[in-house]
Motif scaffolding. Structure first.
Motif, PDB file in Angstrom:
ATOM      1  N   ARG A   1      22.348   9.936 -48.928  1.00 52.69           N
ATOM      2  CA  ARG A   1      21.019   9.885 -49.561  1.00 52.69           C
ATOM      3  C   ARG A   1      19.930   9.473 -48.591  1.00 52.69           C
ATOM      4  NH1 ARG A   1      22.942   6.597 -54.441  1.00 52.69           N
ATOM      5  NH2 ARG A   1      21.998   5.071 -53.121  1.00 52.69           N
ATOM      6  N   ALA A   2      20.245   8.644 -47.619  1.00 54.12           N
ATOM      7  CA  ALA A   2      19.212   8.173 -46.685  1.00 54.12           C
ATOM      8  C   ALA A   2      18.777   9.275 -45.731  1.00 54.12           C
ATOM      9  CB  ALA A   2      19.723   6.963 -45.899  1.00 54.12           C
ATOM     10  N   SER A   3      19.727   9.995 -45.155  1.00 56.11           N
ATOM     11  CA  SER A   3      19.391  10.992 -44.138  1.00 56.11           C
ATOM     12  C   SER A   3      19.286  12.413 -44.688  1.00 56.11           C
ATOM     13  CB  SER A   3      20.449  10.983 -43.030  1.00 56.11           C
ATOM     14  OG  SER A   3      21.681  11.497 -43.519  1.00 56.11           O
ATOM     15  N   GLY A   4      19.884  12.648 -45.849  1.00 60.87           N
ATOM     16  CA  GLY A   4      19.915  14.002 -46.391  1.00 60.87           C
ATOM     17  C   GLY A   4      21.048  14.839 -45.823  1.00 60.87           C
ATOM     18  N   HIS A   5      21.774  14.287 -44.856  1.00 64.16           N
ATOM     19  CA  HIS A   5      22.910  15.005 -44.264  1.00 64.16           C
ATOM     20  C   HIS A   5      23.994  15.209 -45.319  1.00 64.16           C
ATOM     21  CE1 HIS A   5      25.945  16.262 -41.400  1.00 64.16           C
ATOM     22  NE2 HIS A   5      26.754  15.358 -41.922  1.00 64.16           N
ATOM     23  N   ARG A   6      24.597  16.368 -45.311  1.00 61.20           N
ATOM     24  CA  ARG A   6      25.678  16.637 -46.254  1.00 61.20           C
ATOM     25  C   ARG A   6      26.878  17.218 -45.535  1.00 61.20           C
ATOM     26  NH1 ARG A   6      21.638  20.175 -47.718  1.00 61.20           N
ATOM     27  NH2 ARG A   6      21.980  22.308 -47.074  1.00 61.20           N
ATOM     28  N   GLU A   7      28.022  17.028 -46.145  1.00 66.67           N
ATOM     29  CA  GLU A   7      29.256  17.572 -45.593  1.00 66.67           C
ATOM     30  C   GLU A   7      30.175  17.954 -46.741  1.00 66.67           C
ATOM     31  OE1 GLU A   7      31.176  14.589 -43.209  1.00 66.67           O
ATOM     32  OE2 GLU A   7      30.908  13.057 -44.730  1.00 66.67           O
ATOM     33  N   ILE A   8      31.047  18.846 -46.443  1.00 70.75           N
ATOM     34  CA  ILE A   8      32.068  19.251 -47.398  1.00 70.75           C
ATOM     35  C   ILE A   8      33.356  18.579 -46.952  1.00 70.75           C
ATOM     36  CG2 ILE A   8      33.384  21.188 -48.315  1.00 70.75           C
ATOM     37  CD1 ILE A   8      30.783  22.877 -47.881  1.00 70.75           C
ATOM     38  N   VAL A   9      33.921  17.778 -47.846  1.00 68.06           N
ATOM     39  CA  VAL A   9      35.098  16.980 -47.511  1.00 68.06           C
ATOM     40  C   VAL A   9      36.173  17.181 -48.568  1.00 68.06           C
ATOM     41  CG1 VAL A   9      33.749  15.239 -46.259  1.00 68.06           C
ATOM     42  CG2 VAL A   9      34.207  14.927 -48.694  1.00 68.06           C
TER      43      VAL A   9
END
Length: 169
Positions: free
Chosen positions: A12-20
């Motif tokens: 939420r802070a950086s907006g970075h997302r990943e599929i895990v």
């Protein structure tokens, strides 16, 4: 309960997302035996076994659409993960549950949307405080993740943007 083998996780802070990989199992009902790790219990069952489970960070809960966040109350801040079930696209009660958990009950752990979750709903879920998304099993998780890019900005305030647009000028 069916599950997708992967989830979309959003910082939420950086907006970075990943599929895990999805390591959590959501159960409809737990037996009387010990609850295995990485299990999401229905709210009602968690409340019944609260004293036994409260200190465990490998057990979470899930809310059905008709569950009330007030039932969990101050215990929300002690949990690592809470999932909210969206049984149908047309059932929006989970959006309110997510927002209440974040804003009224101070939940800071992983807030996961499960059930009828797909690309078109992700941006709205994020705005209500969700940061993990278990996509419907019949949908492509990579394609669904693109739903987080559908909108650049919003007029209204939300969990992810507390100030409305006119206050951000």
């Amino acid at each position: 309960m069916g599950k997708h083998p992967h989830i979309i996780r959003l910082d939420r802070a950086s907006g970075h997302r990943e599929i895990v990989a999805n390591h959590w199992i959501r159960v409809a009902e737990a037996g009387d035996d010990a609850v295995p790790g990485h299990t999401l219990l229905p709210l009602k069952q968690w409340l019944e076994r609260r004293d036994e489970l409260l200190e465990r960070d490998d057990v979470g809960i899930w809310f059905a659409p008709d569950d009330e966040p007030e039932a969990l109350g101050a215990d929300a801040v002690r949990l690592a993960i809470i999932a909210v079930d969206f049984p149908a696209f047309t059932d929006g009660r989970g959006f309110s549950i997510g927002r209440l958990l974040r804003e009224r009950y101070g939940f800071t752990g992983e807030l996961r949307a499960v059930g009828d979750v797909f690309k078109d709903t992700l941006n709205y879920l994020r705005r209500c405080g969700f940061d993990a998304f278990e996509i419907r099993a019949d949908k492509d998780v990579e394609e669904a993740a693109k739903g987080l890019d559908d909108f650049d900005d919003a007029y209204q305030n939300s969990v992810d943007q507390p100030a409305p647009l006119f206050r951000r000028r």
